[in-house]
Motif scaffolding. Structure first.
Motif, PDB file in Angstrom:
ATOM      1  N   ILE A 171       0.906  -1.304  -0.050  1.00 26.97           N
ATOM      2  CA  ILE A 171      -0.127   0.040   0.014  1.00 26.97           C
ATOM      3  C   ILE A 171       0.975   1.144   0.243  1.00 26.97           C
ATOM      4  N   THR A 172       0.459   2.229  -0.929  1.00 29.44           N
ATOM      5  CA  THR A 172       1.593   3.294  -0.981  1.00 29.44           C
ATOM      6  C   THR A 172       0.862   4.517  -1.820  1.00 29.44           C
ATOM      7  N   HIS A 173       1.304   5.594  -1.210  1.00 33.53           N
ATOM      8  CA  HIS A 173       0.531   6.806  -2.221  1.00 33.53           C
ATOM      9  C   HIS A 173       1.362   7.164  -3.329  1.00 33.53           C
ATOM     10  N   ASN A 174       2.691   6.611  -3.361  1.00 34.10           N
ATOM     11  CA  ASN A 174       3.659   6.920  -4.335  1.00 34.10           C
ATOM     12  C   ASN A 174       3.465   5.972  -5.510  1.00 34.10           C
ATOM     13  N   LEU A 175       2.692   6.226  -6.331  1.00 37.03           N
ATOM     14  CA  LEU A 175       2.599   5.333  -7.599  1.00 37.03           C
ATOM     15  C   LEU A 175       3.572   5.374  -8.592  1.00 37.03           C
ATOM     16  N   HIS A 176       4.360   6.046  -8.471  1.00 41.89           N
ATOM     17  CA  HIS A 176       5.538   6.035  -9.129  1.00 41.89           C
ATOM     18  C   HIS A 176       6.592   4.858  -8.802  1.00 41.89           C
ATOM     19  N   GLN A 177       6.794   4.848  -7.400  1.00 43.02           N
ATOM     20  CA  GLN A 177       7.660   3.841  -6.758  1.00 43.02           C
ATOM     21  C   GLN A 177       6.770   2.532  -7.027  1.00 43.02           C
ATOM     22  N   ALA A 178       5.306   2.581  -6.784  1.00 46.01           N
ATOM     23  CA  ALA A 178       4.630   1.195  -6.923  1.00 46.01           C
ATOM     24  C   ALA A 178       4.859   0.643  -8.210  1.00 46.01           C
ATOM     25  N   TYR A 179       4.781   1.462  -9.412  1.00 49.52           N
ATOM     26  CA  TYR A 179       4.858   1.015 -10.860  1.00 49.52           C
ATOM     27  C   TYR A 179       6.085   0.429 -11.021  1.00 49.52           C
ATOM     28  N   GLN A 180       7.116   0.483 -10.317  1.00 51.70           N
ATOM     29  CA  GLN A 180       8.417   0.087 -10.589  1.00 51.70           C
ATOM     30  C   GLN A 180       8.350  -1.323 -10.066  1.00 51.70           C
ATOM     31  N   VAL A 181       7.770  -1.640  -9.049  1.00 50.88           N
ATOM     32  CA  VAL A 181       7.913  -2.937  -8.196  1.00 50.88           C
ATOM     33  C   VAL A 181       6.898  -3.919  -8.226  1.00 50.88           C
ATOM     34  N   CYS A 182       5.414  -3.196  -8.569  1.00 47.76           N
ATOM     35  CA  CYS A 182       4.243  -4.217  -8.512  1.00 47.76           C
ATOM     36  C   CYS A 182       3.965  -4.692  -9.937  1.00 47.76           C
ATOM     37  N   GLU A 183       3.352  -6.101  -9.928  1.00 43.43           N
ATOM     38  CA  GLU A 183       3.021  -6.714 -11.268  1.00 43.43           C
ATOM     39  C   GLU A 183       1.388  -6.301 -11.492  1.00 43.43           C
ATOM     40  N   ARG A 184       0.775  -6.016 -10.404  1.00 44.32           N
ATOM     41  CA  ARG A 184      -0.641  -5.913 -10.564  1.00 44.32           C
ATOM     42  C   ARG A 184      -1.232  -4.817  -9.602  1.00 44.32           C
ATOM     43  N   PHE A 185      -2.195  -3.804 -10.233  1.00 44.36           N
ATOM     44  CA  PHE A 185      -2.540  -2.870  -9.349  1.00 44.36           C
ATOM     45  C   PHE A 185      -4.095  -2.945  -8.940  1.00 44.36           C
ATOM     46  N   VAL A 186      -4.455  -2.657  -7.620  1.00 48.68           N
ATOM     47  CA  VAL A 186      -5.939  -2.589  -7.278  1.00 48.68           C
ATOM     48  C   VAL A 186      -6.010  -1.404  -6.911  1.00 48.68           C
ATOM     49  N   VAL A 187      -7.118  -0.618  -7.320  1.00 46.49           N
ATOM     50  CA  VAL A 187      -7.402   0.789  -6.783  1.00 46.49           C
ATOM     51  C   VAL A 187      -8.737   0.544  -6.175  1.00 46.49           C
ATOM     52  N   MET A 188      -8.899   1.052  -4.681  1.00 48.25           N
ATOM     53  CA  MET A 188     -10.005   0.796  -3.832  1.00 48.25           C
ATOM     54  C   MET A 188     -10.591   2.501  -3.705  1.00 48.25           C
ATOM     55  N   SER A 189     -11.851   2.468  -3.816  1.00 51.62           N
ATOM     56  CA  SER A 189     -12.783   3.797  -3.457  1.00 51.62           C
ATOM     57  C   SER A 189     -13.874   3.335  -2.668  1.00 51.62           C
ATOM     58  N   ARG A 190     -13.936   4.022  -1.543  1.00 53.53           N
ATOM     59  CA  ARG A 190     -15.034   3.908  -0.650  1.00 53.53           C
ATOM     60  C   ARG A 190     -15.604   2.544  -0.430  1.00 53.53           C
ATOM     61  N   GLY A 191     -14.437   1.660   0.058  1.00 56.88           N
ATOM     62  CA  GLY A 191     -14.771   0.189   0.267  1.00 56.88           C
ATOM     63  C   GLY A 191     -15.165  -0.761  -0.813  1.00 56.88           C
ATOM     64  N   ARG A 192     -14.901  -0.174  -2.054  1.00 53.14           N
ATOM     65  CA  ARG A 192     -14.822  -1.061  -3.233  1.00 53.14           C
ATOM     66  C   ARG A 192     -13.766  -1.302  -4.083  1.00 53.14           C
ATOM     67  N   VAL A 193     -13.658  -2.141  -4.779  1.00 54.90           N
ATOM     68  CA  VAL A 193     -12.548  -2.086  -5.646  1.00 54.90           C
ATOM     69  C   VAL A 193     -12.920  -1.579  -6.991  1.00 54.90           C
ATOM     70  N   SER A 194     -12.262  -0.438  -7.330  1.00 54.72           N
ATOM     71  CA  SER A 194     -12.616   0.504  -8.625  1.00 54.72           C
ATOM     72  C   SER A 194     -11.552  -0.019  -9.820  1.00 54.72           C
ATOM     73  N   LEU A 195     -10.634  -0.744  -9.597  1.00 50.87           N
ATOM     74  CA  LEU A 195      -9.677  -1.029 -10.771  1.00 50.87           C
ATOM     75  C   LEU A 195      -8.938  -2.452 -10.225  1.00 50.87           C
ATOM     76  N   ASP A 196      -8.629  -3.288 -11.046  1.00 52.76           N
ATOM     77  CA  ASP A 196      -8.055  -4.546 -10.911  1.00 52.76           C
ATOM     78  C   ASP A 196      -7.296  -4.563 -12.357  1.00 52.76           C
ATOM     79  N   ALA A 197      -6.103  -4.278 -12.431  1.00 52.15           N
ATOM     80  CA  ALA A 197      -5.475  -4.444 -13.566  1.00 52.15           C
ATOM     81  C   ALA A 197      -3.905  -4.895 -13.464  1.00 52.15           C
ATOM     82  N   ALA A 198      -3.556  -5.613 -14.572  1.00 48.88           N
ATOM     83  CA  ALA A 198      -2.059  -6.268 -14.511  1.00 48.88           C
ATOM     84  C   ALA A 198      -1.150  -4.757 -15.068  1.00 48.88           C
ATOM     85  N   ARG A 199       0.168  -4.980 -14.917  1.00 52.31           N
ATOM     86  CA  ARG A 199       0.732  -3.704 -15.263  1.00 52.31           C
ATOM     87  C   ARG A 199       0.845  -3.498 -16.754  1.00 52.31           C
TER      88      ARG A 199
END
Ligand SMILES: Nc1ncnc2c1ncn2[C@@H]1O[C@H](COP(=O)(O)OP(=O)(O)O)[C@@H](O)[C@H]1O
Ligand SMILES: [Mg+2]
Lengths: 247, 341
Positions: free
Chosen positions: A204-232
């Motif tokens: 979990i991080t607020h630094n998307l730039h950092q996360a983009y370098q290490v993560c293979e998949r991204f999940v975005v949450m909004s008000r208790g729900r998943v709003s995006l679940d995507a591979a890099r």
């Protein structure tokens, strides 16, 4: 995702309320073996709550949880720890008044029969991990008290612990927000190295730039729900930034 | 990391690190203790008439008196390291001893059986303290303040205010208040207990959990340490040691009277703090607890020998507590600054 082998951890339709506040609504989330998943969203989106359920420190009100395809209720920290799930807290969640080596082995002490400590073995093992796997630095004496360490060094100790005990899933909830730039890079380096050894992570991080370098998949949450679940390869950093800001 | 450069310029930090750092505070208290002892011995040799320190009699009294506070302080200190207090040890000490004396003097029970029951009473009082603290989720300071008053009152209710004599004979006397030459049995019990509890604290995983439960209970729970269970064991040890001290003291003076242990809880906490145990838990050593207890007695002894009025004791112990706590705080601040570079 349904045809591939069962993910390491799968949460299905998880809901969780704190009194009137519904922190999670029907959230589904998976982590594959050796996968690093970035988890993003505004403050209050429910990220920490989700991670706490994985860690076994909070219980879901509804939904089901599977570990390697088998039902795993994760009712307690102990149950979660037994599967190899290890939260890495911002301050390492260590005991400041204890030496590094005692912290590394806390709760999983190496003992002879009767519970007496093998102090020499634990000291040596702790030095080895810190020196070779984590490279916190050869000069760090494992007899030092944790209260004498910086934030980054503390997290390194917590990660050393995870490495030594061959944990399978690390949970990192905003691990870098209190770290210096170099410490942050070191931490992301550990996560990458552990992934190469087959260890999964949720970051979990607020630094998307950092996360983009290490993560293979991204999940975005909004008000208790998943709003995006995507591979890099399905999103660009710009897309991702927009999705997070777009709420 | 910026600490690397700071570290390189401070090689002594690394060298000192070989000794477990938690133990370094012991050196301070040990130094104070040795200096005080040497001072007393010299004074005793220079002016034996005015200050009869170097005498067999004084030595013997010392070896009888230190364990009385010291044994209680061991239990209280372990519990403080685990992050909890026991202010009921004084009432526990008296109540357990009165139960024992009554069983022997009033009911003709064997002193061994009665002493075992007294230890059991101490254990139950300790466990009850833990149970109330955890069920009601109140600070143990409050729980045990209350339970101390309760057991004090209960003693008066069940027994009254009079003393009970306790005059067992035979092996029990040898085992509880005899001596091997100048070596008093109570002192042997104290040392054995200190060694056993010291091994438990510093060399056993339970001790590791005491430090963790007192230092950072959340972190301890996160790695699976059952902090309540661990603290419950510490409460139990504090209860048993209080009862043991009551048994030994009663056997030596051959009687026990309600109200006798009133000063014990605070004196035991004082001994621990002087010995480097942190009030907030997570820090302290067995050697520190032992030396802290011995140091309190040393002050008492010196004042007695000088025929100084009793209030000097409070005066000196008071200053010593503040100085010890201040010194620990200072040392801790220094260590933290070194770490952050
Ligand atoms: N222990 C708690 N008690 C009550 N409400 C809580 C608690 N923890 C979290 N919440 C609420 O749940 C929601 C999600 O919080 P959280 O999971 O911490 O979000 P995030 O980590 O994404 O910022 C928020 O509205 C928060 O106020
Ligand atoms: Mg959060």
């Amino acid at each position: 995702m349904t045809d591939s082998p069962a993910p390491l951890l799968e949460l299905r339709d998880i809901s969780k309320s704190y009194g009137q506040v519904q922190a999670l609504r029907d959230v589904s989330f998976t982590v594959g073996k050796g996968e690093t998943v970035g988890l993003f969203g505004d403050n209050g989106a429910g990220k920490s709550t989700l991670v706490k359920i994985m860690a076994g420190v909070e219980r879901a009100d509804a939904g089901s949880i599977f570990w390697e395809g088998k039902p795993a209720p994760l009712g307690s920290r102990r149950a979660s720890a037994e599967l190899g799930i290890e939260p890495i807290y911002q301050d390492g969640a260590l005991c400041e008044s204890m030496p590094i080596w005692r912290n590394v082995f806390l709760g999983r002490e190496d003992t002879v029969r009767g519970g007496f400590l093998r102090t020499r073995r634990m000291r040596d093992a702790a030095s080895d991990i810190l020196r070779s796997d984590i490279e916190i630095g050869a000069h760090i004496d494992t007899d030092r008290l944790v209260s004498e360490l910086s934030g980054g060094q503390r997290q390194a100790v917590a990660i050393a612990r995870a490495v030594h005990f061959k944990r399978s899933l690390l949970l990192l909830d905003e691990p870098t927000s209190a770290l210096a730039v170099r410490e942050t890079e070191a931490l992301l380096g550990y996560v990458r190295r552990l992934r190469d050894e087959g260890v999964s992570s949720v970051l979990i991080t607020h630094n998307l730039h950092q996360a983009y370098q290490v993560c293979e998949r991204f999940v975005v949450m909004s008000r208790g729900r998943v709003s995006l679940d995507a591979a890099r390869d399905e999103v660009t950093l710009a897309d991702l930034t927009n999705r997070v800001l777009d709420q | 990391m910026t600490t690397q450069t700071a570290e390189a310029s401070r090689p002594e930090v690394v060298r000192l690190g070989r000794m477990e750092r938690a133990r370094r505070a012991d050196l301070d208290i040990l130094a104070v203790f040795v200096v005080a002892q040497v001072g007393c011995v010299i004074a005793g040799l220079v002016a034996p008439g005015k200050f009869a320190y170097v005498t067999t009699g004084n030595f013997q009294v010392m070896l009888q008196a230190i364990p009385e506070l010291g044994i209680v302080a061991i239990g209280v200190g372990l519990l403080m390291i685990a992050g909890e207090f026991d202010l009921s040890v004084g009432a526990n000490y008296t109540f357990a001893a009165i139960v024992m004396a009554n069983l022997v003097t009033g009911y003709g029970m064997s002193p061994w059986g009665a002493a075992a029951i007294a230890l059991l009473v101490g254990l139950l009082i300790g466990l009850l303290n833990a149970a109330v603290t955890f069920w009601l989720r109140i600070p143990s300071f409050i729980t045990t303040l209350g339970s101390g008053l309760f057991w004090e009152g209960f003693t008066l209710l069940y027994h009254g205010a009079g003393f009970v004599s306790f005059t067992p004979t035979g092996a029990f006397v040898t085992a509880t208040s005899g001596s091997f030459g100048v070596l008093e049995v109570e002192f042997c019990w104290f040392i054995v207990l200190a060694v056993v509890c010291g091994l438990l604290l510093h060399r056993h995983r339970l001790g590791n959990w005491f430090y963790a439960a007192g230092g950072n209970a959340t972190a301890a729970r996160a790695v699976g340490v059952r902090t309540r269970r661990v603290k419950t064991i510490a409460f139990a040890i504090a209860g048993v040691t209080a009862a043991l001290a009551g048994i030994l003291a009663t056997s030596r003076v051959q009687s026990i009277v309600p109200g006798q242990g009133t000063d014990l809880p605070l004196n035991a906490i004082a001994a621990c703090v002087i010995g480097g145990v942190a009030l907030m838990g997570g820090r302290g050593t067995m050697l520190g607890i032992v030396l802290g207890s011995a140091l309190i007695y040393l002050i008492q002894d010196v004042l007695l020998l000088l025929r100084a009025p009793g209030f000097y004791l409070q005066l000196f112990v008071g200053l010593l507590i503040i100085a010890a706590a201040g010194l620990n705080q200072f040392a801790r601040g220094r260590a933290a600054r070194q770490g952050n570079g």
